[in-house]
Design a protein around this motif. Structure first.
Motif, PDB file in Angstrom:
ATOM      1  N   MET A   1       0.855  -1.178   0.000  1.00  0.00           N
ATOM      2  CA  MET A   1       0.000   0.000   0.000  1.00  0.00           C
ATOM      3  C   MET A   1       0.891   1.228   0.000  1.00  0.00           C
ATOM      4  SD  MET A   1      -3.008  -0.952  -0.081  1.00  0.00           S
ATOM      5  CE  MET A   1      -2.518  -2.346  -1.019  1.00  0.00           C
ATOM      6  N   ARG A   8       0.896  13.494   7.677  1.00  0.00           N
ATOM      7  CA  ARG A   8       1.542  13.667   8.989  1.00  0.00           C
ATOM      8  C   ARG A   8       3.062  13.750   8.867  1.00  0.00           C
ATOM      9  NH1 ARG A   8      -1.628   8.760  11.720  1.00  0.00           N
ATOM     10  NH2 ARG A   8      -1.524   8.073   9.550  1.00  0.00           N
ATOM     11  N   LYS A  15       4.383  10.037   0.739  1.00  0.00           N
ATOM     12  CA  LYS A  15       5.329   9.368   1.651  1.00  0.00           C
ATOM     13  C   LYS A  15       6.114   8.242   0.986  1.00  0.00           C
ATOM     14  CE  LYS A  15       3.566   7.282   5.334  1.00  0.00           C
ATOM     15  NZ  LYS A  15       2.839   7.340   6.613  1.00  0.00           N
ATOM     16  N   SER A  91      -7.728   1.801  -1.345  1.00  0.00           N
ATOM     17  CA  SER A  91      -6.482   1.376  -2.003  1.00  0.00           C
ATOM     18  C   SER A  91      -6.332  -0.140  -1.939  1.00  0.00           C
ATOM     19  CB  SER A  91      -5.272   2.043  -1.340  1.00  0.00           C
ATOM     20  OG  SER A  91      -5.345   3.430  -1.510  1.00  0.00           O
TER      21      SER A  91
HETATM   22  N1  LIG Z   1      -5.532   6.256   0.632  1.00  0.00           N
HETATM   23  C1  LIG Z   1      -4.502   5.566   1.122  1.00  0.00           C
HETATM   24  C2  LIG Z   1      -4.006   5.831   2.421  1.00  0.00           C
HETATM   25  C3  LIG Z   1      -2.921   5.095   2.875  1.00  0.00           C
HETATM   26  N2  LIG Z   1      -2.348   4.159   2.091  1.00  0.00           N
HETATM   27  C4  LIG Z   1      -1.166   3.420   2.524  1.00  0.00           C
HETATM   28  O1  LIG Z   1      -1.394   2.797   3.787  1.00  0.00           O
HETATM   29  C5  LIG Z   1      -0.191   2.766   4.543  1.00  0.00           C
HETATM   30  C6  LIG Z   1      -0.430   3.242   5.988  1.00  0.00           C
HETATM   31  O2  LIG Z   1      -0.966   4.557   5.932  1.00  0.00           O
HETATM   32  P1  LIG Z   1      -0.283   5.827   6.599  1.00  0.00           P
HETATM   33  O3  LIG Z   1       0.993   5.486   7.234  1.00  0.00           O
HETATM   34  O4  LIG Z   1      -1.318   6.500   7.393  1.00  0.00           O
HETATM   35  O5  LIG Z   1       0.089   6.687   5.309  1.00  0.00           O
HETATM   36  P2  LIG Z   1      -0.564   8.022   4.797  1.00  0.00           P
HETATM   37  O6  LIG Z   1      -2.030   7.870   4.606  1.00  0.00           O
HETATM   38  O7  LIG Z   1       0.231   8.379   3.599  1.00  0.00           O
HETATM   39  O8  LIG Z   1      -0.232   9.050   5.995  1.00  0.00           O
HETATM   40  P3  LIG Z   1      -1.073  10.285   6.509  1.00  0.00           P
HETATM   41  O9  LIG Z   1      -2.265   9.701   7.226  1.00  0.00           O
HETATM   42  O10 LIG Z   1      -0.144  10.989   7.411  1.00  0.00           O
HETATM   43  O11 LIG Z   1      -1.476  11.092   5.312  1.00  0.00           O
HETATM   44  C7  LIG Z   1       0.829   3.640   3.815  1.00  0.00           C
HETATM   45  O12 LIG Z   1       1.825   2.823   3.262  1.00  0.00           O
HETATM   46  C8  LIG Z   1       0.016   4.368   2.789  1.00  0.00           C
HETATM   47  O13 LIG Z   1       0.716   4.634   1.585  1.00  0.00           O
HETATM   48  C9  LIG Z   1      -2.856   3.924   0.806  1.00  0.00           C
HETATM   49  O14 LIG Z   1      -2.316   3.085   0.093  1.00  0.00           O
HETATM   50  N3  LIG Z   1      -3.927   4.628   0.360  1.00  0.00           N
END
Ligand SMILES: Nc1ccn([C@@H]2O[C@H](COP(=O)(O)OP(=O)(O)OP(=O)(O)O)[C@@H](O)[C@H]2O)c(=O)n1
Ligand SMILES: C[C@](O)(CO)[C@H](O)COP(=O)(O)O
Length: 410
Positions: A1, A8, A15, A91
């Motif tokens: 994913m 964050r 990321k 996703s």
């Molecule tokens: N719509 C999304 C949200 C998250 N992820 C994946 O799920 C994993 C865990 O999510 P997190 O660490 O929360 O990533 P982000 O959503 O990118 O972080 P944030 O909440 O800070 O935006 C990550 O590898 C992220 O890329 C994803 O594929 N699709």
């Protein structure tokens, strides 16, 4: 994913594309994570779920694992990059939809857990194979955890002994995960949560602190520091020399170690069968001679090597040590044994995994010209022992070996 925005973390890009590591080891988070994924036993397909507006960059990050991709499953691993959705569960659903028919076990892994060790993937896969339809890796929690209400008043204090911090990869029978995604709704933060909400069982296996999720800048700094503390690739290579009668578990351990280290696996059986198929009548020392030369080539490139042979005689053992010494490699010699009853069952139950290989029967194993090894660095009895435990023994022994040469006597 890998489709999250990384809000964050607050970087200038999603990321999964944020670089981790320095110098030649620097690569996007998703590239590091994929290297762990590629260590999975019997991997057939990888679906990388990417931010829809960053598909070319994600594809380029995947391409950085090209060499490992080719070696992971002898070129059999298919990698697809697909667009993710707004929420993590969208996703995951996009990834699931892209899986080809025939895939029976699915692991869902966060790119954000970039340094998850191969042993965690192996534990999860093993547990699913042993009949658990949903499996999560997890660690005990060390803080006391409080439930609080919307006004920050403590509501309760759950018993810490019953709490676990859950990680990825989470493993599922494909039909279980698909059913959970179709039938369960609502907001859960992981896929196992969907399975739980259907009332299905979820099994827990040990996670690993190195599987820390990179969520904010502090996580990134901590994981970065672990990477800097790991010797760079190209440092002194390791030659792991196995030995033991047929059926003691050498090839199983060799494959697991090669996967976990992305090392070369030099197997004398493969060479001997190839020589026979090419017309050699009697293969004697030629198979070993070819193996020594192949191993030396890999070590010269800085690659770790596992030498998988019966290694029956003092002369074959001395030759492997010579290969290590000539290449400036660190050597660890491991003899595998197995209790007679299980050993016999293995020998009588096994079929050749190399076309044309005549596997010996039990009387052939008993009659083998094998000199017991009195000075191996490690003696491993593989009777009823999980391969992940064998791997842990090997890694522990390697950690005690001075960088080049044999362990010093206690
Ligand atoms: N719509 C999304 C949200 C998250 N992820 C994946 O799920 C994993 C865990 O999510 P997190 O660490 O929360 O990533 P982000 O959503 O990118 O972080 P944030 O909440 O800070 O935006 C990550 O590898 C992220 O890329 C994803 O594929 N699709
Ligand atoms: C799936 C997960 O990594 C398990 O701990 C976690 O729930 C992901 O949560 P995030 O909020 O998407 O980081």
């Amino acid at each position: 994913m890998a489709a999250g925005r990384g809000t964050r973390l607050g970087a200038d890009r999603p990321k999964a594309l944020v670089p981790l590591g320095r110098g030649p080891d620097a690569a996007p988070l998703v590239t590091h994570a994929l290297r762990g994924v590629l260590s999975c036993p019997d991997l057939s397909d990888v679906v990388v779920v990417a931010p829809p507006d960053r598909m070319p960059e994600l594809t380029a990050a995947v391409d950085l694992t090209g060499v490992e991709l080719t070696s992971a499953g002898a070129g059999q691993v298919q990698v697809t990059v697909v667009a993710g959705g707004a929420e993590r569960s969208d996703s995951v659903a996009a990834g699931l939809a892209a899986l080809p028919p025939g895939v029976g076990i699915v692991l869902v892994h966060d790119a954000a857990r970039a340094l998850t060790p191969p042993a965690v993937f192996e534990r999860v896969v093993e547990a699913v194979r042993h009949g658990h339809s949903a499996v999560v890796p997890a660690l005990p929690v060390t803080d006391t955890i409080k439930m609080v209400d919307a006004r920050d008043h403590v509501v309760s204090t759950p018993d810490r002994n019953a709490l676990r911090a859950v990680q990825t990869p989470q493993g599922f029978l494909r039909e279980t995960l698909e059913r959970a995604h179709h039938e369960a709704g609502g907001s859960v933060t992981d896929d196992a949560g969907l399975v739980e909400s259907l009332g299905d069982a979820v099994f827990v296996v040990p996670g690993d602190p190195r599987s820390r999720k990179i969520t904010d800048a502090e996580d990134l700094a901590v994981v970065e520091s672990w990477l800097s503390a790991t010797p760079a690739r190209g440092a002194t290579p390791v030659l792991l020399v196995l030995g033991g009668l047929p059926g003691t578990g050498k090839t199983t351990l060799a494959r697991a170690w090669a996967r976990s280290r992305r090392a070369a696996h030099v197997r004398v059986d493969t060479i001997e069968v190839a020589l026979q198929r090419a017309g050699a009548d009697q293969v004697g020392p030629q198979g070993y001679a070819a193996a020594y030369a192949l191993a030396a080539d890999q070590l010269a490139l800085g690659l770790d090597v596992v030498a998988d042979s019966v290694n029956p005689l003092p002369v074959t053992r001395a030759a492997w040590r010579e290969v290590a010494s000539a290449s400036g490699a660190t050597v660890l010699e491991v003899e595998l044994t197995c209790a007679a009853t299980e050993h016999r069952e293995r020998v009588e139950g096994r079929t050749a995994d190399i076309v044309g290989h005549q596997v010996p029967d039990w009387s052939g194993v008993q009659a083998a010209d094998y000199v017991p090894w009195t000075d191996a660095d490690v003696a491993l009895d593989t009777t009823d022992v999980d391969v992940s435990d064998l791997l842990a023994h090997v890694e522990q022994a390697l950690a005690a070996v001075p960088e080049v040469g044999k362990p010093t006597a206690p």
